[in-house]
Design an enzyme around this catalytic site. Structure first.
Site, PDB file in Angstrom:
ATOM      1  N   TRP A 250       0.810  -1.228   0.000  1.00 37.47           N
ATOM      2  CA  TRP A 250       0.000   0.000   0.000  1.00 37.47           C
ATOM      3  C   TRP A 250       0.841   1.275   0.000  1.00 37.47           C
ATOM      4  O   TRP A 250       1.822   1.397   0.731  1.00 37.47           O
ATOM      5  CB  TRP A 250      -0.897   0.011   1.223  1.00 37.47           C
TER       6      TRP A 250
ATOM      7  N   ASN B 118      -0.039   5.741  -0.044  1.00 34.85           N
ATOM      8  CA  ASN B 118      -0.887   6.901  -0.307  1.00 34.85           C
ATOM      9  C   ASN B 118      -0.057   8.176  -0.308  1.00 34.85           C
ATOM     10  O   ASN B 118       0.946   8.232  -1.028  1.00 34.85           O
ATOM     11  CB  ASN B 118      -2.150   6.944   0.565  1.00 34.85           C
ATOM     12  N   ASP B 119      -0.397   9.197   0.437  1.00 32.21           N
ATOM     13  CA  ASP B 119       0.147  10.550   0.272  1.00 32.21           C
ATOM     14  C   ASP B 119       1.661  10.614   0.053  1.00 32.21           C
ATOM     15  O   ASP B 119       2.430  10.011   0.806  1.00 32.21           O
ATOM     16  CB  ASP B 119      -0.137  11.381   1.519  1.00 32.21           C
TER      17      ASP B 119
ATOM     18  N   PHE C  95       2.382   9.515  10.128  1.00 30.63           N
ATOM     19  CA  PHE C  95       1.479  10.105   9.139  1.00 30.63           C
ATOM     20  C   PHE C  95       2.220  11.143   8.281  1.00 30.63           C
ATOM     21  O   PHE C  95       3.434  11.290   8.365  1.00 30.63           O
ATOM     22  CB  PHE C  95       0.269  10.722   9.839  1.00 30.63           C
ATOM     23  N   SER C  96       1.476  11.904   7.487  1.00 31.75           N
ATOM     24  CA  SER C  96       2.069  12.776   6.471  1.00 31.75           C
ATOM     25  C   SER C  96       2.845  13.949   7.071  1.00 31.75           C
ATOM     26  O   SER C  96       2.630  14.356   8.212  1.00 31.75           O
ATOM     27  CB  SER C  96       0.989  13.294   5.530  1.00 31.75           C
TER      28      SER C  96
ATOM     29  N   ASP D  63      -0.366  16.776   9.102  1.00 30.96           N
ATOM     30  CA  ASP D  63       0.217  17.036   7.780  1.00 30.96           C
ATOM     31  C   ASP D  63       1.016  18.340   7.718  1.00 30.96           C
ATOM     32  O   ASP D  63       0.740  19.222   6.890  1.00 30.96           O
ATOM     33  CB  ASP D  63      -0.876  17.050   6.699  1.00 30.96           C
TER      34      ASP D  63
ATOM     35  N   GLU E 144      -6.813  18.557   4.596  1.00 34.71           N
ATOM     36  CA  GLU E 144      -5.600  17.769   4.779  1.00 34.71           C
ATOM     37  C   GLU E 144      -4.485  18.296   3.879  1.00 34.71           C
ATOM     38  O   GLU E 144      -4.713  19.079   2.966  1.00 34.71           O
ATOM     39  CB  GLU E 144      -5.853  16.291   4.432  1.00 34.71           C
TER      40      GLU E 144
END
Length: 503
Positions: free
Chosen positions: A38, A40-41, A97-98, A172, A223
Site C-alpha cells: 500500500w 498513499n500521500d 502520518f504525512s 500534515d 488535509e
C-alpha cells in the site's frame, strides 16, 4: 530427452511471463508506484545534493491501508525513481502520518555535524491508543533528522515538538523557511481550517494565526496543505494549497487552492471562493518539493479515497502523478494556478509523428500512424474551431476511454464508464467534467497516457484533469472524433518509454 526438458523449460518460462503480465498489467510505466503493498500521500518531498527525495505513506505488510510508515524513493530527474529502504517506522508515539522535509542549511536545529546541513523531517505522529480513548489529542507533530542524505534517520528525543491542543484532525505539517523574518513556518491542517505556526529551530513552535473557517470548500476534512510564493507580473503572490476529502468537484478526494498575501503571520486570500487544483478524480494530497528555489514542482497521489483500497492492482496499490511545474496566469482580472508536465518528462519521448491542418469530420483513426503497442504516449494539439470533439483511447476488447470538449457546456471531460474494469466501486465508472477557464478562441491540449492513467493539461495548464482506469488490454488504438468537424492546426504525437525499474 534434452529437447523435452527444453520444451518444458520454455513453456514454464512463457507461463511465468504471462502470469507476471496478467498480475501487473495495470502497473504504471513512468509514474512512481511501490514494488508491492500500500501507498498513499507523498511526503517529505525535497531536493538535496542533486537528488529528489520522495517519501510516502506506506504500509509494507498489505496492499490495503494499515499502520503508516514513510516509504522512500529517489530520483535525479523526477521521472525515473528508485525505491529505497523504509525511512521511518511506527514507534511508541504512533504511526508515521504525512509531513514534509527541509534542508536545514543554517543548522538552526543543531542536528548538523562537521559542517553538514541536516535533512529534517517534520511529520504527524498518529497514536491509535489515544484515538481509541477519544481524547481528541491523538495527533501531534514530531521531527527526525538525517546526516547521510536521507539514508538513515534519527528521531528527536524531545518528540513531539508540537503537542495537540485538543483538535481531532491535527496533521500534515508542511514546513518552509520564511527568510524575511528568519524563521520556519509550519502550515498545518487542523480539522476544517489551516493553522500557521512559526519556529526558530524546528523544535519549539508558536501559533501565529489560522485561515479558512469561512473560505473554500468544506465538504470534508482539510488535509495536506502547502504554502509558497510565486512571482506574477512583478508581484509576489502566495499560494495556499489545501487538499480535502470528501468534497471534490467530481466526488471524493481533491485539492483546492487560494491565492493571497502572507506576512509571516497571517494569510489573507484575495478571494474566499474555491479554486480547484485538478478537476479529475485522482490527484490527492498534492504538495510541492522543498529546496527547489523559484521552481515549484507539484506531485500528488494518483487515487481517491472512494475506491483506493479496492482498485484491482496486485501486488501493489497506488501510484503518483507525474511531476508538474506550477505557475500563475491571469484570465481577465482573475489569477489562476497553472500546472504543466515537467520538461524532464521529454527525455522519455520516442519517435512519433506530427501533422498540420488536420481535418476531423466524423472520425480520424490515428492508430496506424502511432504504431504504439504499449498505449503510452503524449499528444499535443490545438484547434481554433471550438466545436465538440473527443479523443478516444481503445483496445481490442472494446474498452474505451474518452477525453473531450463539450462546446455547449464549455467543459472538458473524461469518460471512463467503458474503460475496462469498473465494478469494484459503484461510482468509479463515471464521466468527470471540468470548466474551460481560458477565454481565447484557441483550445490547446496536452494528454499524457500511461498503462492505467491519463493526465489532461488544457490551455497551458489552466484546466487539469487526472483519472486512472483499468483496461482489459493496453489501449493501443487512438481516434479523434468530431460530429460537426474541427481543424487541428498543429498535432504532435510521441510515444513514452517506460522509466520504472522494479528490482
Amino acid at each position: 530427452m534434452h529437447k523435452i526438458l527444453l520444451a518444458v523449460f520454455l513453456l514454464i518460462a512463457v507461463l511465468t511471463v504471462e502470469a507476471q503480465e496478467i498480475k501487473e498489467k495495470y502497473r504504471p510505466q513512468f509514474h512512481f508506484s511501490p514494488k508491492a503493498n500500500w501507498m498513499n500521500d507523498p511526503n517529505g518531498m525535497v531536493y538535496n545534493n542533486g537528488v529528489y527525495h520522495l517519501f510516502f505513506q506506506y504500509y509494507p505488510d498489505d496492499k490495503i491501508w494499515g499502520p503508516m510508515h514513510w516509504g522512500h524513493a529517489t530520483s535525479k530527474d523526477m521521472v525515473s525513481w528508485k525505491e529505497e529502504p523504509i525511512a521511518l517506522y511506527p514507534d511508541s508515539l504512533g504511526y508515521i502520518f504525512s509531513g514534509s522535509a527541509v534542508v536545514d542549511v543554517q543548522n538552526t536545529s543543531g542536528f548538523g555535524k562537521d559542517g553538514k546541513a541536516p535533512l529534517v523531517a517534520i511529520f504527524t505522529h498518529h497514536n491509535p491508543i489515544l484515538e481509541k480513548q477519544k481524547t481528541g489529542k491523538h495527533e501531534y507533530q514530531s521531527i527526525a533528522y538525517s546526516l547521510d542524505d536521507g539514508k538513515s534517520w534519527t528521531k528527536y528525543s524531545g518528540n513531539p515538538v508540537l503537542p495537540n491542543p485538543g483538535i481531532t484532525d491535527f496533521r500534515d505539517p508542511k514546513v518552509s523557511w520564511y527568510a524575511p523574518q528568519k524563521k520556519w513556518i509550519m502550515t498545518l491542517a487542523t480539522k476544517d481550517r489551516i493553522t500557521f505556526y512559526s519556529s526558530p529551530n524546528l523544535k519549539t513552535w508558536t501559533r501565529e494565526s489560522e485561515f479558512g473557517a469561512d473560505a473554500g470548500a468544506h465538504g470534508g476534512v482539510w488535509e495536506c496543505p502547502d504554502l509558497f510564493p510565486i512571482m506574477h507580473n512583478g508581484k509576489q503572490v502566495w499560494v495556499l494549497i489545501v487538499n480535502i476529502n470528501p468534497g471534490g468537484p467530481n466526488k471524493g478526494s481533491a485539492g483546492q487552492y487560494f491565492l493571497g498575501d502572507f506576512d509571516g503571520k497571517d494569510f489573507k486570500a484575495y478571494s474566499k471562493e474555491t479554486k480547484w487544483l485538478d478537476f479529475g478524480a485522482d490527484n490527492y494530497a498534492a504538495v510541492t518539493f522543498g529546496n527547489t528555489g523559484d521552481r515549484h514542482v507539484l506531485l500528488g497521489w494518483m487515487s481517491n479515497w472512494q475506491y483506493a483500497n479496492q482498485v484491482p492492482t496486485d501486488p501493489w496499490r497506488s501510484a503518483n502523478t507525474i511531476a508538474r511545474d506550477l505557475g500563475l496566469k491571469s484570465v481577465d482580472k482573475e489569477i489562476y494556478l497553472i500546472s504543466v508536465p515537467v520538461k524532464e518528462l521529454d527525455a522519455l519521448s520516442t519517435p512519433g509523428f506530427s501533422q498540420k491542418s488536420m481535418q476531423v469530420k466524423g472520425q480520424v483513426d490515428l492508430t496506424e500512424k502511432a504504431k504504439n503497442a504499449t498505449g503510452l504516449f503524449r499528444l499535443d494539439f490545438d484547434t481554433k474551431n471550438n466545436a465538440d470533439f473527443a479523443i478516444v483511447l481503445a483496445n481490442q476488447s472494446g474498452n474505451e476511454l474518452v477525453i473531450g470538449y463539450d462546446k455547449a457546456a464549455n467543459q472538458y471531460y473524461i469518460d471512463r464508464s467503458k474503460s475496462g474494469k469498473t465494478d469494484f466501486e459503484k461510482g468509479f465508472g463515471e464521466k468527470h467534467t471540468a470548466p474551460r477557464l481560458a477565454k481565447s478562441t484557441t483550445i490547446s491540449l496536452t494528454l499524457i497516457a500511461d498503462a492505467a492513467s491519463v493526465e489532461l493539461f488544457a490551455d497551458a495548464g489552466l484546466t487539469v484533469m487526472t483519472d486512472i482506469f483499468f483496461p482489459d488490454y493496453a489501449m493501443t488504438k487512438l481516434y479523434v472524433k468530431s460530429v460537426s468537424g474541427i481543424t487541428i492546426d498543429n498535432l504532435k504525437y510521441s510515444g513514452i518509454r517506460p522509466s520504472m525499474v522494479l528490482n
